[in-house]
Scaffold this motif. Sequence first.
Motif, PDB file in Angstrom:
ATOM      1  N   MET A  83       0.843  -1.193   0.000  1.00 33.82           N
ATOM      2  CA  MET A  83       0.000   0.000   0.000  1.00 33.82           C
ATOM      3  C   MET A  83       0.876   1.240   0.000  1.00 33.82           C
ATOM      4  SD  MET A  83      -3.176   1.104   2.430  1.00 33.82           S
ATOM      5  CE  MET A  83      -4.011   2.673   2.202  1.00 33.82           C
ATOM      6  N   ARG A  84       0.457   2.223  -0.800  1.00 32.69           N
ATOM      7  CA  ARG A  84       1.221   3.469  -0.901  1.00 32.69           C
ATOM      8  C   ARG A  84       0.267   4.654  -0.932  1.00 32.69           C
ATOM      9  NH1 ARG A  84       4.353   4.001  -6.259  1.00 32.69           N
ATOM     10  NH2 ARG A  84       2.333   4.752  -7.039  1.00 32.69           N
ATOM     11  N   VAL A  85       0.646   5.709  -0.215  1.00 27.93           N
ATOM     12  CA  VAL A  85      -0.074   6.985  -0.253  1.00 27.93           C
ATOM     13  C   VAL A  85       0.960   8.059  -0.584  1.00 27.93           C
ATOM     14  CG1 VAL A  85      -1.451   8.653   1.015  1.00 27.93           C
ATOM     15  CG2 VAL A  85      -1.768   6.206   1.443  1.00 27.93           C
ATOM     16  N   ARG A  86       0.668   8.842  -1.652  1.00 30.00           N
ATOM     17  CA  ARG A  86       1.654   9.841  -2.090  1.00 30.00           C
ATOM     18  C   ARG A  86       0.972  11.155  -2.417  1.00 30.00           C
ATOM     19  NH1 ARG A  86       4.003   7.559  -6.683  1.00 30.00           N
ATOM     20  NH2 ARG A  86       2.587   8.634  -8.100  1.00 30.00           N
ATOM     21  N   GLY A  87       1.534  12.219  -1.894  1.00 27.10           N
ATOM     22  CA  GLY A  87       1.108  13.563  -2.258  1.00 27.10           C
ATOM     23  C   GLY A  87       2.129  14.201  -3.181  1.00 27.10           C
ATOM     24  N   GLN A 107      -2.541  10.607  -4.290  1.00 25.74           N
ATOM     25  CA  GLN A 107      -2.925   9.338  -4.883  1.00 25.74           C
ATOM     26  C   GLN A 107      -2.559   8.201  -3.939  1.00 25.74           C
ATOM     27  OE1 GLN A 107      -0.870   9.336  -8.748  1.00 25.74           O
ATOM     28  NE2 GLN A 107      -2.857   9.606  -9.731  1.00 25.74           N
ATOM     29  N   GLN A 108      -3.287   7.105  -4.072  1.00 27.59           N
ATOM     30  CA  GLN A 108      -2.921   5.918  -3.322  1.00 27.59           C
ATOM     31  C   GLN A 108      -3.258   4.677  -4.133  1.00 27.59           C
ATOM     32  OE1 GLN A 108      -6.103   6.000   0.008  1.00 27.59           O
ATOM     33  NE2 GLN A 108      -5.733   3.818  -0.291  1.00 27.59           N
ATOM     34  N   TRP A 110       9.419   5.649   4.090  1.00 28.80           N
ATOM     35  CA  TRP A 110       8.987   7.024   3.865  1.00 28.80           C
ATOM     36  C   TRP A 110       9.985   7.675   2.929  1.00 28.80           C
ATOM     37  CZ3 TRP A 110      11.467  11.634   5.916  1.00 28.80           C
ATOM     38  CH2 TRP A 110      10.799  12.815   5.555  1.00 28.80           C
ATOM     39  N   GLN A 111       9.473   8.337   1.915  1.00 27.18           N
ATOM     40  CA  GLN A 111      10.351   8.983   0.944  1.00 27.18           C
ATOM     41  C   GLN A 111       9.828  10.376   0.649  1.00 27.18           C
ATOM     42  OE1 GLN A 111      10.598   7.809  -3.433  1.00 27.18           O
ATOM     43  NE2 GLN A 111      12.552   6.990  -2.706  1.00 27.18           N
ATOM     44  N   THR A 112      10.743  11.310   0.522  1.00 27.87           N
ATOM     45  CA  THR A 112      10.374  12.660   0.149  1.00 27.87           C
ATOM     46  C   THR A 112      11.437  13.208  -0.780  1.00 27.87           C
ATOM     47  OG1 THR A 112       9.669  14.815   0.978  1.00 27.87           O
ATOM     48  CG2 THR A 112      11.529  13.781   2.099  1.00 27.87           C
ATOM     49  N   GLY A 113      11.045  14.094  -1.651  1.00 24.99           N
ATOM     50  CA  GLY A 113      12.017  14.647  -2.586  1.00 24.99           C
ATOM     51  C   GLY A 113      11.415  15.737  -3.435  1.00 24.99           C
ATOM     52  N   GLY A 114      12.251  16.284  -4.281  1.00 24.39           N
ATOM     53  CA  GLY A 114      11.797  17.346  -5.154  1.00 24.39           C
ATOM     54  C   GLY A 114      12.783  17.598  -6.259  1.00 24.39           C
ATOM     55  N   ALA A 115      12.375  18.439  -7.193  1.00 24.93           N
ATOM     56  CA  ALA A 115      13.220  18.774  -8.331  1.00 24.93           C
ATOM     57  C   ALA A 115      12.965  20.223  -8.725  1.00 24.93           C
ATOM     58  CB  ALA A 115      12.927  17.846  -9.505  1.00 24.93           C
ATOM     59  N   TYR A 173       7.294  15.889  -3.729  1.00 24.15           N
ATOM     60  CA  TYR A 173       6.371  14.834  -3.307  1.00 24.15           C
ATOM     61  C   TYR A 173       6.825  14.264  -1.974  1.00 24.15           C
ATOM     62  CZ  TYR A 173       9.792  11.174  -4.317  1.00 24.15           C
ATOM     63  OH  TYR A 173      10.912  10.370  -4.297  1.00 24.15           O
ATOM     64  N   THR A 174       5.910  13.558  -1.320  1.00 24.48           N
ATOM     65  CA  THR A 174       6.230  12.744  -0.162  1.00 24.48           C
ATOM     66  C   THR A 174       5.313  11.534  -0.184  1.00 24.48           C
ATOM     67  OG1 THR A 174       6.531  12.710   2.248  1.00 24.48           O
ATOM     68  CG2 THR A 174       4.643  13.939   1.406  1.00 24.48           C
ATOM     69  N   GLN A 175       5.840  10.375   0.178  1.00 16.94           N
ATOM     70  CA  GLN A 175       5.023   9.162   0.110  1.00 16.94           C
ATOM     71  C   GLN A 175       5.392   8.208   1.246  1.00 16.94           C
ATOM     72  OE1 GLN A 175       5.663   7.273  -3.686  1.00 16.94           O
ATOM     73  NE2 GLN A 175       7.704   6.568  -3.187  1.00 16.94           N
ATOM     74  N   LEU A 176       4.395   7.424   1.627  1.00 14.01           N
ATOM     75  CA  LEU A 176       4.544   6.403   2.666  1.00 14.01           C
ATOM     76  C   LEU A 176       4.097   5.074   2.066  1.00 14.01           C
ATOM     77  CD1 LEU A 176       5.283   6.257   5.731  1.00 14.01           C
ATOM     78  CD2 LEU A 176       2.824   6.315   6.186  1.00 14.01           C
TER      79      LEU A 176
END
Length: 543
Positions: free
Chosen positions: A77-81, A111-112, A500-505, A536-539
């Motif tokens: 399961m993944r939830v990402r903004g 999205q998930q 947990w992941q977060t990042g940007g460009a 974005y950030t996602q779990l």
Amino acid sequence: MRRSKEAAKWVLAAALMGSMPIGQALADPPVAPTVIDKPGHGAPVPRSFPDLVPYWNFDPPKSPLFDISKFTLSGDMRVRGEYRNNGFFGANASGAAGRSANDKTADAGVQQWARIGLNYSASQDVDFFTQLQYSKTWGGANSNAVNANDAASQTGAVNGSILGVRQAFIMIRNLGVDGLSLKAGRQLVVMGNHRLFGHFDWNNQAFSHDGITIQYNQPTYEVWGGWLHLSDQDSFASGASSGGIGQSANNTTPLQGGSNSADLLFTRLAFKPIAGLAIEPLWVFLNNKTGVATTGGVTPGVGNVLAPHAPGQNRHTLGGRVAYRQGMFDGTFEGYWQTGSMAVAGQANTLHINATALAVEGGITLQNVPTNPRVGLEFNYASGDGDGGACARGGNCNGNANTFENLYPTNHIVMGYADRMAWRNMLGFSGSLQLNPTQQSHLEARYWVFQKANNGDCWYTASQGCAVMPAASGVATSNSLYKELDLIYTLFFKGNKVAWQTGGAYLWSGGAIDQTVAGSTSGNGPQSSVNSTWAYTQLQINF
């Protein structure tokens, strides 16, 4: 008399009630279904072939063949903004001068997806696997803000809320020969660095394919091949939703003999002559026979010559991948040539396909240094077509189709994290630094320079579609698209079951975009391009 009848009725009722337990006690005990070990000559009506166990005993599973210890359950399961601003640098999709009214504002969403995998090992060499997937853009399927649990949200019929089957296959190992396996059904096809075939899990629905694949494994080599049925629009398949295939009495469309379908065949070898070295030649044949009008009076469009997996084409891909990893060094080379023919809407003659692509990447990992730093360099190239834009607008195609076909890849990460590039009509240069700040974390910084391989062709994004047509006026003399800086952090915890992941460009528009928006070769005009940001950030959890 009346009273005697009433008394007799009640006496009879009491007698019947009292005799029921006695009847049950004298009845034969229930008998478990008989399991036979070979097919007999009984009528093969229930499932079109002789049953070893009656079909209805599998629903619910009551068969003595069922063993709960052979059943496994997996989940993901993944939830990402996500947030994006000026995703196309203000450029119009048509390539016209001026800033697009649809690309000025920032947007964000969540999205998930959730997946449940059900696997049953019928025997040591036979597996039955099904993976269900629920994919949703938060709020996308709700018809109003008051009733957030409305029917559209439940049925998945609106705005990308989908409940479906991602995988469903039978796998048989050691099929008459040790090491020979067969997989039949809906499945993933993933190869190497995902440049041609990947699961594309970053996408909220991802890739999977209907087909049959065969694999033969030995210690020093592997052979893998298969047939994937990508699309079937024949009337023969039109009845599949009703449980059967074939024409109805009211169907006036004649059977087309499989002429309105798309298929893909592939064969891949993998040799491992020494430790750390893999040599993987590959052949792929894409045969897309879905309809393309090739007679006069039809306006050509982007949906044909510039579209990914375009209809009306027969495309062979020949090439391979060489990968090496030993000690502190790692490197990969991939190169492919494509040939065949493609139909064009509105034209009787087909185009000759002649396209190429290559990728070279390598890195050095300092394993005995704190944080295990890896420094890497990468180069990517995929051919474009100088007449691609003109051909799509109804002009002269000059007999050739030179844009490389990216097939079914995972372009995310491989072509930058911001998903603004495909392996089509591009040059890409990259340098990267990766670190492990702790045993449970990973940090990556990557810088990209992206250019067009040919100015007369489209700029294609990660989904492989044409994002911005080449300017019809020819003012875009520069091939520079944009520069991209990515910074990504990942943390694993709870026994590495949760990430947990977060990042940007940050993306700087290049000369080709500046000139297109300005409408002049100088890049100066009434309106100018703008830079882009993405984050974005996602779990995610899996078991």
